[in-house]
Scaffold this motif. Structure first.
Motif, short mmCIF file in Angstrom:
data_model
loop_
_atom_site.label_atom_id
_atom_site.label_comp_id
_atom_site.label_asym_id
_atom_site.label_seq_id
_atom_site.Cartn_x
_atom_site.Cartn_y
_atom_site.Cartn_z
N SER A 208 -111.30 9.48 70.19
CA SER A 208 -112.07 9.53 68.98
C SER A 208 -111.71 8.18 68.37
N ASP A 209 -110.70 7.32 68.59
CA ASP A 209 -110.51 6.08 68.25
C ASP A 209 -111.59 5.07 68.13
N LYS B 198 -113.77 6.02 61.85
CA LYS B 198 -113.46 7.04 61.07
C LYS B 198 -113.36 8.47 61.97
N GLY B 199 -113.63 8.15 63.32
CA GLY B 199 -113.45 9.46 64.36
C GLY B 199 -114.78 10.02 64.31
N THR B 200 -115.88 9.57 63.64
CA THR B 200 -116.94 10.13 63.37
C THR B 200 -118.06 9.91 64.44
N THR B 201 -118.51 10.87 65.23
CA THR B 201 -119.20 10.46 66.41
C THR B 201 -120.79 10.51 66.05
N ASP C 73 -113.01 14.35 70.43
CA ASP C 73 -111.70 14.16 69.60
C ASP C 73 -111.00 15.43 70.37
N PRO C 74 -109.39 14.88 70.51
CA PRO C 74 -108.89 13.70 69.70
C PRO C 74 -108.48 12.72 70.86
N CYS D 155 -114.26 10.36 78.32
CA CYS D 155 -113.47 9.61 77.73
C CYS D 155 -112.86 8.80 78.95
#
Length: 345
Positions: A33-34, A38-41, A29-30, A67
């Motif tokens: 994160s999409d 919910k952006g949770t890895t 993130d950020p 990324c």
């Protein structure tokens, strides 16, 4: 002196090539994160917890967050193991997938080789911290190996995203009969399920998928690249029509599969997320998606099937293992083909 000249030569070559494929980051993130619900890895004990990489003291640069960027846009995310030279997982979304396989060469990540902020290089350049195309050209007796996508181009929503999947940081050495057998069949069946069970309020497909590999103890390709013992995948989405979360998982041994007339067709049955987490680490702590997924509807059909359910993988998930150049597709090169019709499988 020769080292300096070689470095300058590499930089000169890089300056003539297309933009960098991806970006090594400190956190997902950020920037990407999409690609996580919910952006949770994911939580992987000893590797990635709370979005923070837990590199061992003796190898502080082992695990890298990437990324995956192509043509100015982030396409998916990868956690990469520079010791085993394979990805731990790739995370991506499934929204739709047009047919077609791009004509593109396999690429590498220059930032893993300390060439920070430089442009992309050809895949046949010397690399230390990752696999190279040359590794996959080494023959293994009685075994055919594919460059096995974790994020399959079959799932990519457009041409550029399909191309972005052809980085060796998104690939593992995968036994060809497994890749083109039960694993391929599973990818097709999961894709069909995502298309019907993952529709949002606008009727659009919206699913989150994470696909990973469990390294073997010592099995290597070209004495460099770990040949994983097992591959796994998990998905989660919110079904607007049923007003509930839908999730499922599959895994399979990376080994030769017998095929032929009269031979039973191997399948990789659906498992629950809880079963996947226990398989990856019986001691607990593994979590791929937020709790909403595990508490929702779990796809557990075929749970008594094959694919090595319940096998112990303790330690392996915590590291316990002892801009591109285009080219035409070679005749007969069927590995990782996006063109096959799932209905024919």
């Amino acid at each position: 002196m020769m080292g300096v000249l070689n470095h300058l030569s590499a930089l000169l070559l890089l300056s003539l090539l297309p933009p960098s494929l991806s970006e090594v980051v400190n956190r997902f993130d950020p920037k990407c994160s999409d690609f996580f619900l919910k952006g949770t890895t994911p939580n992987l004990p000893g590797i990635l917890v709370g979005g923070i990489v837990l590199n061992p003291d003796q190898d502080p640069d082992r695990y890298k967050l990437i990324c995956q960027k192509y043509e100015g846009k982030y396409r998916f995310a990868t956690l990469y193991d520079t010791t085993n030279k394979i990805p731990v997982f790739s995370a991506y979304t499934y929204t739709d997938a047009p047919e077609g396989r791009p004509k593109i060469s396999w690429m590498i990540e220059p930032q893993l080789e300390a060439l920070t902020n430089q442009l992309d290089m050809k895949v046949d350049q010397t690399v230390i911290k990752q696999a190279a195309d040359a590794d996959y050209k080494v023959k293994i007796e009685n075994m055919e190996i594919d460059r096995g996508h974790l994020f399959p181009c079959l799932y990519a929503p457009d041409e550029d995203t399909k191309k972005s999947t052809f980085t060796l940081t998104n690939a593992v050495p995968q036994v060809r009969s497994f890749n083109q057998g039960s694993w391929r069949t599973m990818e097709c069946s999961v894709r069909k399920k995502l298309m019907t069970d993952c529709l949002d309020s606008n009727g659009k497909i919206n699913a989150y998928v994470v696909t990973g590999a469990v390294p073997s103890e010592s099995n290597k390709l070209n004495n460099r690249v770990n040949i994983p013992s097992l591959l796994w995948t998990a998905y989660c989405c919110y079904n607007h029509n049923q007003r509930q979360w839908v999730a499922g998982a599959h895994w399979g041994e990376n080994q030769w599969e017998e095929k032929g007339k009269g031979k039973p067709k191997k399948t990789l049955p659906s498992k629950t997320l809880a079963e996947l987490y226990k398989m990856l680490n019986p001691d607990g702590g593994v979590k791929v998606f937020p709790d909403d997924c595990q508490n929702g509807k779990q796809d557990d059909t075929g749970r008594n099937g094959e694919a090595g359910a319940g096998q112990k993988r303790q330690g392996e998930m915590s590291g316990g293992s002892k801009g591109s150049i285009k080219k035409p597709r070679e005749t007969g090169d069927e590995e990782n083909d996006c063109d096959f019709d799932c209905d024919e499988e």
